[in-house]
Design a protein around this motif. Structure first.
Motif, mmCIF file in Angstrom:
data_model
loop_
_atom_site.group_PDB
_atom_site.id
_atom_site.type_symbol
_atom_site.label_atom_id
_atom_site.label_comp_id
_atom_site.label_asym_id
_atom_site.label_seq_id
_atom_site.Cartn_x
_atom_site.Cartn_y
_atom_site.Cartn_z
ATOM 1 N N MET A 1 17.387 30.194 -22.685
ATOM 2 C CA MET A 1 16.994 29.459 -21.663
ATOM 3 C C MET A 1 17.635 29.724 -20.484
ATOM 4 S SD MET A 1 15.879 25.848 -23.243
ATOM 5 C CE MET A 1 14.444 25.774 -24.458
ATOM 6 N N THR A 2 17.195 29.460 -19.262
ATOM 7 C CA THR A 2 17.758 29.854 -17.899
ATOM 8 C C THR A 2 17.926 28.393 -17.175
ATOM 9 O OG1 THR A 2 16.760 31.852 -17.624
ATOM 10 C CG2 THR A 2 17.810 30.949 -15.780
ATOM 11 N N SER A 3 19.037 27.752 -17.067
ATOM 12 C CA SER A 3 19.431 26.598 -16.328
ATOM 13 C C SER A 3 19.067 26.903 -14.687
ATOM 14 C CB SER A 3 20.699 26.037 -16.432
ATOM 15 O OG SER A 3 21.865 27.044 -16.125
ATOM 16 N N THR A 4 18.934 25.655 -14.031
ATOM 17 C CA THR A 4 18.502 25.747 -12.666
ATOM 18 C C THR A 4 19.242 24.840 -11.952
ATOM 19 O OG1 THR A 4 16.722 24.120 -12.813
ATOM 20 C CG2 THR A 4 16.244 26.720 -12.871
ATOM 21 N N ALA A 5 19.784 24.800 -10.654
ATOM 22 C CA ALA A 5 20.587 24.174 -9.876
ATOM 23 C C ALA A 5 19.903 23.024 -9.299
ATOM 24 C CB ALA A 5 21.391 25.095 -8.823
ATOM 25 N N ALA A 12 11.721 28.870 -20.673
ATOM 26 C CA ALA A 12 11.779 29.002 -22.088
ATOM 27 C C ALA A 12 10.788 30.014 -22.202
ATOM 28 C CB ALA A 12 11.506 27.771 -22.597
ATOM 29 N N LEU A 13 10.936 31.311 -22.364
ATOM 30 C CA LEU A 13 10.015 32.246 -22.775
ATOM 31 C C LEU A 13 9.731 32.163 -24.398
ATOM 32 C CD1 LEU A 13 11.158 35.501 -20.473
ATOM 33 C CD2 LEU A 13 9.132 34.021 -20.377
ATOM 34 N N ASP A 14 10.718 31.784 -25.101
ATOM 35 C CA ASP A 14 10.369 31.743 -26.563
ATOM 36 C C ASP A 14 9.411 30.479 -26.733
ATOM 37 O OD1 ASP A 14 11.949 29.490 -25.571
ATOM 38 O OD2 ASP A 14 12.776 29.261 -27.612
ATOM 39 N N ARG A 15 8.979 29.777 -25.843
ATOM 40 C CA ARG A 15 7.926 28.721 -26.111
ATOM 41 C C ARG A 15 6.525 29.113 -25.827
ATOM 42 N NH1 ARG A 15 9.776 23.109 -23.269
ATOM 43 N NH2 ARG A 15 7.617 22.538 -23.841
ATOM 44 N N PRO A 17 4.322 31.415 -27.231
ATOM 45 C CA PRO A 17 3.282 31.108 -28.333
ATOM 46 C C PRO A 17 2.959 29.837 -28.443
ATOM 47 C CG PRO A 17 4.907 32.628 -29.280
ATOM 48 C CD PRO A 17 5.529 31.739 -28.053
ATOM 49 N N ALA A 18 3.506 28.677 -28.323
ATOM 50 C CA ALA A 18 3.271 27.491 -28.519
ATOM 51 C C ALA A 18 2.302 26.941 -27.101
ATOM 52 C CB ALA A 18 4.289 26.676 -28.592
ATOM 53 N N VAL A 19 2.640 27.498 -26.097
ATOM 54 C CA VAL A 19 1.810 27.207 -25.043
ATOM 55 C C VAL A 19 0.557 27.805 -24.872
ATOM 56 C CG1 VAL A 19 1.765 27.477 -22.261
ATOM 57 C CG2 VAL A 19 4.054 26.881 -23.387
ATOM 58 N N THR A 20 0.385 29.137 -25.380
ATOM 59 C CA THR A 20 -0.789 29.784 -25.795
ATOM 60 C C THR A 20 -1.746 28.701 -26.586
ATOM 61 O OG1 THR A 20 0.284 32.135 -25.354
ATOM 62 C CG2 THR A 20 -1.815 31.793 -26.533
ATOM 63 N N ALA A 21 -1.202 28.490 -27.801
ATOM 64 C CA ALA A 21 -1.889 27.557 -28.684
ATOM 65 C C ALA A 21 -2.285 26.347 -27.981
ATOM 66 C CB ALA A 21 -1.047 27.362 -29.868
ATOM 67 N N GLY A 40 -3.214 21.499 -19.070
ATOM 68 C CA GLY A 40 -2.678 22.877 -19.352
ATOM 69 C C GLY A 40 -1.509 23.081 -18.491
ATOM 70 N N PHE A 41 -1.754 22.729 -17.216
ATOM 71 C CA PHE A 41 -0.642 23.004 -16.395
ATOM 72 C C PHE A 41 0.591 22.179 -16.630
ATOM 73 C CE2 PHE A 41 -4.374 24.324 -14.133
ATOM 74 C CZ PHE A 41 -3.829 25.461 -13.655
ATOM 75 N N ASP A 42 0.491 21.100 -17.429
ATOM 76 C CA ASP A 42 1.552 20.307 -17.820
ATOM 77 C C ASP A 42 2.439 21.017 -18.890
ATOM 78 O OD1 ASP A 42 1.029 18.002 -16.221
ATOM 79 O OD2 ASP A 42 -0.010 17.206 -17.767
ATOM 80 N N HIS A 43 1.591 21.729 -19.711
ATOM 81 C CA HIS A 43 2.344 22.666 -20.772
ATOM 82 C C HIS A 43 2.942 23.797 -20.327
ATOM 83 C CE1 HIS A 43 0.559 20.468 -24.012
ATOM 84 N NE2 HIS A 43 -0.745 20.857 -23.733
ATOM 85 N N VAL A 44 2.375 24.299 -19.120
ATOM 86 C CA VAL A 44 2.979 25.611 -18.342
ATOM 87 C C VAL A 44 4.296 24.993 -17.542
ATOM 88 C CG1 VAL A 44 2.713 27.373 -16.747
ATOM 89 C CG2 VAL A 44 0.836 26.984 -18.255
ATOM 90 N N HIS A 45 4.332 23.938 -17.091
ATOM 91 C CA HIS A 45 5.315 23.566 -16.279
ATOM 92 C C HIS A 45 6.503 23.054 -17.326
ATOM 93 C CE1 HIS A 45 7.810 20.887 -13.629
ATOM 94 N NE2 HIS A 45 7.412 19.979 -14.623
ATOM 95 N N ALA A 46 6.104 22.601 -18.132
ATOM 96 C CA ALA A 46 7.377 21.991 -19.151
ATOM 97 C C ALA A 46 7.951 23.074 -19.671
ATOM 98 C CB ALA A 46 6.492 21.133 -20.253
ATOM 99 N N ALA A 47 7.461 24.218 -19.853
ATOM 100 C CA ALA A 47 8.521 25.571 -20.414
ATOM 101 C C ALA A 47 8.824 26.303 -19.237
ATOM 102 C CB ALA A 47 7.327 26.318 -21.317
ATOM 103 N N GLY A 48 8.749 25.948 -17.932
ATOM 104 C CA GLY A 48 9.264 26.377 -16.919
ATOM 105 C C GLY A 48 8.563 27.795 -16.276
ATOM 106 N N LEU A 49 7.334 27.815 -16.820
ATOM 107 C CA LEU A 49 6.737 29.013 -16.451
ATOM 108 C C LEU A 49 6.094 28.923 -15.056
ATOM 109 C CD1 LEU A 49 4.610 29.267 -20.011
ATOM 110 C CD2 LEU A 49 6.934 30.320 -19.271
ATOM 111 N N LEU A 50 5.752 27.984 -14.637
ATOM 112 C CA LEU A 50 5.024 27.795 -13.180
ATOM 113 C C LEU A 50 6.182 28.223 -12.054
ATOM 114 C CD1 LEU A 50 2.981 24.623 -13.318
ATOM 115 C CD2 LEU A 50 2.215 26.825 -12.522
ATOM 116 N N THR A 51 7.404 27.929 -12.557
ATOM 117 C CA THR A 51 8.580 28.386 -11.403
ATOM 118 C C THR A 51 9.411 29.604 -11.910
ATOM 119 O OG1 THR A 51 9.781 26.452 -12.342
ATOM 120 C CG2 THR A 51 8.459 26.158 -10.330
#
Length: 399
Positions: A1-5, A12-15, A17-21, A40-51
């Motif tokens: 995971m990558t922290s942000t300031a 969280a790229l390891d998530r 598969p779970a986001v896809t499902a 769906g965007f809530d799932h994508v956001h929670a994994a840090g994928l949107l940013t």
């Protein structure tokens, strides 16, 4: 995971598969009802994928094209409508990371919103008369100076994700003489902004690519990006910018094709005709057909991933080949799903099975810039320029 300031959710790229499902669970429902997949965007956001592509100087992960391709392939397999709007948002952040152009306070506001929830962004450029600006021409949407602000008036069509966007980057011309052209940053909910539900498409129905109507929408004078007098296109545009779009969208549709392949293999294992007494997956004919599909997808996936890595390594040649890669990858994706439909017949076209949805969705790959005719014409010109006509021998002169 990558922290942000600045409080952005960690990447969280390891998530994935779970986001896809999670996206796949409601993809059929949203497709059937043509409803925007907000959860769906809530799932994508929670994994840090949107940013993921927000620059490190802004406290973001600074993900490169390789990670972006990986993200969009996974999201495309779950729900390509979510993937497409995510792609538009990631590309905006990636462009800002490479070439800062946003007003500083405006971009900071977007990131502050992205720290607490999905903050979707898209560039609205297509108009009824203009078509795509990539083909040339000036927009009809006009920005009129009104004291300390602009007033935007016009209509944008095919505005992907319009109902869920936080920021709309509206491509418009000023009413000055000479006119200037650029993007105006419009926040959702601004007075005069409305959305007309015109999207009634065969594929990507949940993307809600509706019309956006602007009726004197106020925009602060400094809330613009790239506002300048129109001039000739650069002789050699930055190929990296185009590569992000080409390879990212190619990966998205390869994700759709991968989902179709997965459904097909499950069906072939489960389908046991009485006369055969064994699953269809045991027949050499079906094994070979699945092998053809997989071979094409492996080749396309490998090409897209390799060129994305090359772009991250600042390989200009890799960036220049991205348009051709998009053409080859989307053709492979479409052909793979078509073959899957042909293999299973009526089972592939019934609305009770997801294969018909994958087929409708993957066909949308053809409409994204750069389109096939533009890629082939540019590639052909490049080859002809590199290989001029060879001098003819005396015996052939005059023939």
């Amino acid at each position: 995971m990558t922290s942000t300031a600045i409080g952005l959710p960690p990447l969280a790229l390891d998530r994935l598969p779970a986001v896809t499902a999670a996206l796949a669970e409601r993809a059929a429902e949203h497709d059937r009802d043509a409803t925007f997949p907000t959860e769906g965007f809530d799932h994508v956001h929670a994994a840090g994928l949107l940013t993921a592509t927000v620059a490190t100087r802004h406290g973001g992960p600074g993900a490169g094209l390789s990670d972006t391709v990986r993200i969009l392939r996974a999201l495309g397999a779950g729900d390509p409508a979510v993937a497409l709007v995510t792609a538009m948002t990631l590309l905006v952040h990636a462009a800002e990371a490479r070439t800062p152009a946003w007003p500083a306070a405006s971009y900071a506001g977007l990131l502050a919103e992205a720290a607490t929830g999905p903050a979707l962004v898209n560039a609205l450029r297509v108009e009824p008369e203009l078509g795509s600006p990539v083909r040339g021409g000036l927009p009809a949407t006009t920005a009129r100076r009104d004291g300390d602000r602009w007033r935007l008036t016009g209509r944008k069509i095919y505005s992907t994700g319009a109902v869920g966007l936080s920021r709309l980057l509206v491509y418009a011309r000023t009413d000055e003489d000479p006119a200037r052209v650029g993007s105006f940053v419009v926040q959702a909910g601004t007075p005069g902004l409305s959305i007309e539900p015109t999207w009634n498409h065969l594929g990507l129905r949940a993307s809600r690519s509706d019309d956006v109507i602007l009726d004197g929408v106020p925009v602060a004078l400094d809330e613009t990006i790239g506002l300048a007098e129109p001039g000739p296109a650069p002789a050699r545009p930055d190929p990296v910018i185009g590569a992000w779009g080409s390879l990212g969208l190619a990966a998205l549709y390869l994700g759709v094709a991968g989902a179709a392949r997965d459904w097909l293999t499950g069906f072939l294992h489960e389908r046991t005709p009485t006369a055969l007494g064994a699953p269809l997956a045991t027949l050499p004919r079906f094994q070979s057909a699945v092998g053809e599909i997989e071979a094409a997808l492996i080749g396309a996936d490998t090409l897209v991933s390799a060129l994305a890595a090359g772009v991250d390594a600042q390989d200009v040649e890799a960036a220049e080949r991205a348009g051709v890669a998009k053409l080859l990858a989307t053709r492979a994706a479409i052909n793979a799903v078509e073959q899957a439909v042909a293999l299973v017949g009526n089972h592939g076209l019934t609305l009770d099975n997801p294969l018909n949805r994958h087929y409708r969705d993957v066909l949308c790959s053809r409409v994204h810039t750069p389109q096939d005719d533009s890629v082939l014409a540019a590639t052909g010109r490049s080859v002809l320029d590199r290989h001029p006509a060879a001098p003819r021998s005396p015996a052939t002169k005059g023939n």
